[in-house]
Design a protein around this motif. Structure first.
Motif, PDB file in Angstrom:
ATOM      1  N   VAL A  26       0.889  -1.235  -0.079  1.00 13.38           N
ATOM      2  CA  VAL A  26       0.064   0.054  -0.143  1.00 13.38           C
ATOM      3  C   VAL A  26       1.020   0.973  -0.063  1.00 13.38           C
ATOM      4  N   GLU A  27       0.691   2.046  -1.027  1.00  8.46           N
ATOM      5  CA  GLU A  27       1.586   3.102  -0.934  1.00  8.46           C
ATOM      6  C   GLU A  27       1.274   4.446  -0.101  1.00  8.46           C
ATOM      7  N   ASN A  28       2.220   5.066   0.038  1.00  6.79           N
ATOM      8  CA  ASN A  28       2.101   6.287   1.004  1.00  6.79           C
ATOM      9  C   ASN A  28       0.796   7.006   0.493  1.00  6.79           C
ATOM     10  N   GLY A  29       0.260   7.120   1.576  1.00  6.76           N
ATOM     11  CA  GLY A  29      -1.134   7.953   1.144  1.00  6.76           C
ATOM     12  C   GLY A  29      -2.318   7.256   0.498  1.00  6.76           C
ATOM     13  N   GLU A  30      -2.177   6.073   0.188  1.00  3.89           N
ATOM     14  CA  GLU A  30      -3.298   5.570  -0.608  1.00  3.89           C
ATOM     15  C   GLU A  30      -4.270   5.026   0.525  1.00  3.89           C
ATOM     16  N   PHE A  31      -5.457   4.894  -0.205  1.00  5.75           N
ATOM     17  CA  PHE A  31      -6.502   4.491   0.399  1.00  5.75           C
ATOM     18  C   PHE A  31      -7.065   2.873  -0.286  1.00  5.75           C
ATOM     19  N   VAL A  32      -6.806   1.834   0.569  1.00  2.00           N
ATOM     20  CA  VAL A  32      -6.965   0.544  -0.122  1.00  2.00           C
ATOM     21  C   VAL A  32      -8.279  -0.201   0.767  1.00  2.00           C
ATOM     22  N   VAL A  33      -9.152  -0.849   0.034  1.00  2.25           N
ATOM     23  CA  VAL A  33     -10.312  -1.523   0.825  1.00  2.25           C
ATOM     24  C   VAL A  33     -10.003  -2.906   0.616  1.00  2.25           C
ATOM     25  N   VAL A  34     -10.207  -3.832   1.671  1.00  2.56           N
ATOM     26  CA  VAL A  34     -10.123  -5.117   1.694  1.00  2.56           C
ATOM     27  C   VAL A  34     -11.301  -5.872   1.649  1.00  2.56           C
ATOM     28  N   VAL A  35     -11.541  -6.523   0.427  1.00  2.00           N
ATOM     29  CA  VAL A  35     -12.748  -7.091   0.388  1.00  2.00           C
ATOM     30  C   VAL A  35     -12.696  -8.671   0.329  1.00  2.00           C
ATOM     31  N   GLY A  36     -13.672  -9.593   0.213  1.00  2.00           N
ATOM     32  CA  GLY A  36     -13.571 -10.917   0.348  1.00  2.00           C
ATOM     33  C   GLY A  36     -14.723 -11.655   1.221  1.00  2.00           C
ATOM     34  N   PRO A  37     -15.133 -12.922   0.865  1.00  2.00           N
ATOM     35  CA  PRO A  37     -16.253 -13.478   1.598  1.00  2.00           C
ATOM     36  C   PRO A  37     -16.123 -13.785   3.101  1.00  2.00           C
ATOM     37  N   ASN A  38     -17.246 -13.960   3.900  1.00  2.00           N
ATOM     38  CA  ASN A  38     -16.962 -14.204   5.227  1.00  2.00           C
ATOM     39  C   ASN A  38     -15.921 -15.321   5.520  1.00  2.00           C
ATOM     40  N   GLY A  39     -15.086 -15.231   6.746  1.00  2.00           N
ATOM     41  CA  GLY A  39     -14.155 -16.188   6.901  1.00  2.00           C
ATOM     42  C   GLY A  39     -12.738 -16.234   6.111  1.00  2.00           C
ATOM     43  N   ALA A  40     -12.905 -15.165   5.166  1.00  2.00           N
ATOM     44  CA  ALA A  40     -11.569 -15.183   4.186  1.00  2.00           C
ATOM     45  C   ALA A  40     -10.491 -14.801   4.722  1.00  2.00           C
ATOM     46  N   GLY A  41     -10.327 -14.397   5.974  1.00  2.00           N
ATOM     47  CA  GLY A  41      -9.150 -13.826   6.676  1.00  2.00           C
ATOM     48  C   GLY A  41      -9.008 -12.108   6.599  1.00  2.00           C
ATOM     49  N   LYS A  42      -9.800 -11.444   6.346  1.00  3.44           N
ATOM     50  CA  LYS A  42      -9.731  -9.990   6.077  1.00  3.44           C
ATOM     51  C   LYS A  42      -9.320  -9.356   7.551  1.00  3.44           C
ATOM     52  N   SER A  43     -10.129  -9.743   8.692  1.00  4.07           N
ATOM     53  CA  SER A  43      -9.867  -9.036   9.957  1.00  4.07           C
ATOM     54  C   SER A  43      -8.574  -9.549  10.369  1.00  4.07           C
ATOM     55  N   THR A  44      -8.296 -10.868  10.254  1.00  2.87           N
ATOM     56  CA  THR A  44      -6.945 -11.356  10.762  1.00  2.87           C
ATOM     57  C   THR A  44      -5.587 -10.570  10.086  1.00  2.87           C
ATOM     58  N   LEU A  45      -5.920 -10.393   8.690  1.00  2.56           N
ATOM     59  CA  LEU A  45      -4.889  -9.770   7.904  1.00  2.56           C
ATOM     60  C   LEU A  45      -4.814  -7.952   8.621  1.00  2.56           C
ATOM     61  N   LEU A  46      -5.856  -7.525   8.855  1.00  2.00           N
ATOM     62  CA  LEU A  46      -5.770  -6.110   9.562  1.00  2.00           C
ATOM     63  C   LEU A  46      -5.419  -6.291  10.886  1.00  2.00           C
ATOM     64  N   LYS A  47      -5.581  -7.170  11.566  1.00  2.90           N
ATOM     65  CA  LYS A  47      -4.824  -7.324  12.975  1.00  2.90           C
ATOM     66  C   LYS A  47      -3.362  -7.777  12.752  1.00  2.90           C
ATOM     67  N   ILE A  48      -2.933  -8.267  12.028  1.00  3.54           N
ATOM     68  CA  ILE A  48      -1.516  -8.392  11.621  1.00  3.54           C
ATOM     69  C   ILE A  48      -0.905  -7.283  11.344  1.00  3.54           C
ATOM     70  N   ILE A  49      -1.489  -6.306  10.367  1.00  8.26           N
ATOM     71  CA  ILE A  49      -0.942  -5.049  10.077  1.00  8.26           C
ATOM     72  C   ILE A  49      -0.862  -4.084  11.310  1.00  8.26           C
ATOM     73  N   ALA A  50      -2.008  -4.245  12.119  1.00  2.97           N
ATOM     74  CA  ALA A  50      -2.100  -3.663  13.415  1.00  2.97           C
ATOM     75  C   ALA A  50      -1.118  -3.955  14.471  1.00  2.97           C
ATOM     76  N   GLY A  51      -0.327  -4.907  14.357  1.00  5.70           N
ATOM     77  CA  GLY A  51       0.614  -5.635  15.198  1.00  5.70           C
ATOM     78  C   GLY A  51      -0.169  -6.289  16.426  1.00  5.70           C
ATOM     79  N   LEU A  52      -1.246  -6.751  16.149  1.00  5.52           N
ATOM     80  CA  LEU A  52      -1.975  -7.401  17.259  1.00  5.52           C
ATOM     81  C   LEU A  52      -1.967  -8.826  17.237  1.00  5.52           C
ATOM     82  N   VAL A  53      -1.624  -9.129  16.015  1.00  3.80           N
ATOM     83  CA  VAL A  53      -1.551 -10.748  15.901  1.00  3.80           C
ATOM     84  C   VAL A  53      -0.223 -10.882  15.103  1.00  3.80           C
ATOM     85  N   GLU A  54       0.706 -11.772  15.499  1.00  3.68           N
ATOM     86  CA  GLU A  54       1.951 -12.173  14.848  1.00  3.68           C
ATOM     87  C   GLU A  54       1.847 -13.222  13.858  1.00  3.68           C
TER      88      GLU A  54
END
Ligand code: ADP
Length: 242
Positions: A26-54
């Motif tokens: 994701v480049e500097n200043g970009e706005f990216v939306v993460v989409v996909g079906p339920n259970g696809a791993g979207k929230s998990t990926l966001l938690k990894i970016i936030a540093g909440l999940v290793e």
């Protein structure tokens, strides 16, 4: 402004893989939306970016920093899923909730400086008139604005939002997306948002990452909208076969 680099991110809860070799920037200043079906791993990926999940494998770099360092420096603002609804149970005012975004700033939350920042953040999200109200009295859309103001109070360079419009009516959702677009443009803040609302979210975000445990698509919102009709097979997670 910061960029976000995901290099071969792999993760599983227990034995089952939830994310397989995800790489994107994701480049500097970009706005990216993460989409996909339920259970696809979207929230998990966001938690990894936030540093909440290793992650089990791979690396995340935020503005060239490892996630933990970026989090310590206050670079990341994170608005978890259902955060507004969960917070609404507390008998706190809007001002008090937004001030919580300053807990790592070194400022006393009762100081003039803190009050000034809180007012400014509420103005930015168009909720300054709600300052003295109890959070539980507000509509879902108003509560979500307050949560965005709280995340912005720490002056992050990267804003992560997990389903910011879940449980909010259509008109209020459109306004939340408009607000995020405006923050992205005027503050230059990098935004990564998980959303199920493909129509509206892809109108606000410039880029789309479609995840179904692996990365299925990463490109412009226009490209995604024109190809998405032919990608229906990606919309249902039917078990990891990799
Ligand atoms: P999405 O956000 O795309 O709906 P999630 O990242 O929430 O997907 O979940 C991906 C998969 O991981 C789902 O099968 C979910 O049940 C599972 N999962 C999520 N969180 C946990 C957890 N804390 N423990 C075990 N499994 C989990």
């Amino acid at each position: 402004m910061v960029d976000v680099k995901l290099n071969n991110i792999t993760f599983g809860y227990n034995a089952e893989f939830v994310l397989n070799n995800i790489s994107l920037t994701v480049e500097n200043g970009e706005f990216v939306v993460v989409v996909g079906p339920n259970g696809a791993g979207k929230s998990t990926l966001l938690k990894i970016i936030a540093g909440l999940v290793e992650p089990a494998g791979g690396q995340v770099l935020i503005g060239g920093h490892r996630v933990r360092n970026a989090a310590r420096q206050g670079i990341i603002g994170y608005v978890p899923q259902h955060y507004a609804q969960n917070t609404a149970a507390f008998p706190a005012t809007v001002e008090e909730i937004v001030a919580l975004g300053l807990v790592n700033s070194g400022l006393s939350l009762k100081s003039k400086g803190a009050k000034h920042i809180v007012s400014h953040m509420l103005e930015l999200v168009g909720a300054d008139m709600l300052k003295g109200r109890r959070i539980g009295e507000l509509s879902g859309g108003q509560q979500q604005r307050v949560m965005v103001a709280r995340a912005l109070a720490g002056n992050p360079q990267l804003l992560l939002l997990d389903e910011p419009t879940s449980g909010i009516d259509y008109a209020a959702s459109v306004k939340i997306y408009q607000l995020l677009s405006q923050l992205n443009t005027t503050l230059g803040i990098t935004i990564v948002m998980v959303s199920h609302d493909i129509e509206n979210a892809t109108c606000s975000a410039a880029k789309v990452a479609c995840i179904n445990r692996s990365l299925c698509f990463f490109g412009s919102s226009e490209q995604f909208r024109s190809s998405h009709a032919t990608m229906r097979h990606l919309w249902y997670y039917s078990g990891y076969t990799g």
